[in-house]
Design a protein around this motif. Structure first.
Motif, PDB file in Angstrom:
ATOM      1  N   TYR A  16       0.795  -1.233   0.000  1.00 33.14           N
ATOM      2  CA  TYR A  16       0.000   0.000   0.000  1.00 33.14           C
ATOM      3  C   TYR A  16       0.826   1.283   0.000  1.00 33.14           C
ATOM      4  CZ  TYR A  16      -3.199  -3.575   1.724  1.00 33.14           C
ATOM      5  OH  TYR A  16      -3.920  -4.719   1.882  1.00 33.14           O
ATOM      6  N   HIS A  17       2.023   1.193   0.501  1.00 30.64           N
ATOM      7  CA  HIS A  17       2.804   2.417   0.699  1.00 30.64           C
ATOM      8  C   HIS A  17       4.222   2.306   0.152  1.00 30.64           C
ATOM      9  CE1 HIS A  17      -0.445   3.442   3.419  1.00 30.64           C
ATOM     10  NE2 HIS A  17      -0.192   2.384   4.150  1.00 30.64           N
TER      11      HIS A  17
ATOM     12  N   CYS B 260       4.675   9.613   0.928  1.00 38.19           N
ATOM     13  CA  CYS B 260       4.256   8.337   0.360  1.00 38.19           C
ATOM     14  C   CYS B 260       3.773   8.619  -1.060  1.00 38.19           C
ATOM     15  CB  CYS B 260       3.147   7.708   1.190  1.00 38.19           C
ATOM     16  SG  CYS B 260       2.538   6.170   0.458  1.00 38.19           S
TER      17      CYS B 260
ATOM     18  N   THR C 128       1.884   6.722  -3.000  1.00 39.14           N
ATOM     19  CA  THR C 128       0.571   6.193  -3.368  1.00 39.14           C
ATOM     20  C   THR C 128      -0.398   7.362  -3.515  1.00 39.14           C
ATOM     21  OG1 THR C 128       1.025   4.185  -2.096  1.00 39.14           O
ATOM     22  CG2 THR C 128      -1.272   4.596  -2.683  1.00 39.14           C
TER      23      THR C 128
ATOM     24  N   HIS D  70      -2.199   9.616  -0.654  1.00 37.25           N
ATOM     25  CA  HIS D  70      -1.672   9.410   0.697  1.00 37.25           C
ATOM     26  C   HIS D  70      -0.927  10.616   1.258  1.00 37.25           C
ATOM     27  CE1 HIS D  70      -1.940   4.725   0.833  1.00 37.25           C
ATOM     28  NE2 HIS D  70      -3.034   5.292   0.382  1.00 37.25           N
TER      29      HIS D  70
ATOM     30  N   MET E 208       0.524  11.578   4.806  1.00 36.27           N
ATOM     31  CA  MET E 208       1.735  10.754   4.810  1.00 36.27           C
ATOM     32  C   MET E 208       2.904  11.529   4.220  1.00 36.27           C
ATOM     33  SD  MET E 208       0.793   6.801   3.959  1.00 36.27           S
ATOM     34  CE  MET E 208       2.378   6.108   4.395  1.00 36.27           C
TER      35      MET E 208
END
Ligand SMILES: *[C@@H]1O[C@H](CO)[C@@H](O)[C@H](O)[C@H]1NC(C)=O
Ligand SMILES: [Cu+2]
Length: 140
Positions: free
Chosen positions: A64-65, A106, A108, A111, A116
């Protein structure tokens, strides 16, 4: 005895060459690098003093990250398209080798906007006051 002697010699060498073993900081503490739990990375960063030689550990689910080091402009705009460095292992250790800001986010989509992102300000180790009086002390 031989071991103790060697250990002492090791620390003596460290002291002689001015080497210090840096601290290791896990980003986000127990939460790690995540969008869950509303971790305030700005607050996390401001509650620590980072020095040259310390290292950061980013722990996250790599599905995911990720971690991208970016320049200030890209940090501000959450633009992950031209990172300075990219880390994807899920447990990345990054040594802070110079003083100044390190910007991480991050990559993604969404995010970084969700928080993030972290700005790590690194300072030089042990900036002790000079032994001789500073120039401003000479004025009346
Ligand atoms: C992100 O950065 C790249 C390279 O610097 C640039 O070409 C692009 O336009 C930027 N994207 C946005 C949305 O600002
Ligand atoms: Cu992410």
């Amino acid at each position: 005895m031989a071991f103790a002697k060697k250990t002492m010699l090791f620390f003596l060498m460290l002291a002689l060459f001015g080497v210090s073993l840096g601290a290791v900081y896990k980003v986000g503490d127990s939460a790690g690098w995540t969008t869950l739990g509303n971790v305030d990375y700005k607050k996390w960063a401001s509650s620590h003093n980072f020095h040259v030689g310390d290292s950061l550990v980013f722990e996250y689910h790599k599905q995911y990250h990720n971690v991208k080091q970016v320049v200030h402009r890209d940090f501000r705009s959450c633009n992950a398209s031209s990172p300075v460095a990219t880390y994807t292992s899920g447990s990345d250790s990054i040594t802070l080798k110079r003083a100044g800001h390190y910007y991480f986010l991050c990559g993604t989509p969404g995010h970084c906007q969700a928080g993030m992102k972290v700005d790590i300000l690194v300072t030089s180790p042990s900036l002790r006051p000079a032994a001789s009086p500073a120039p401003h002390c000479l004025s009346p």
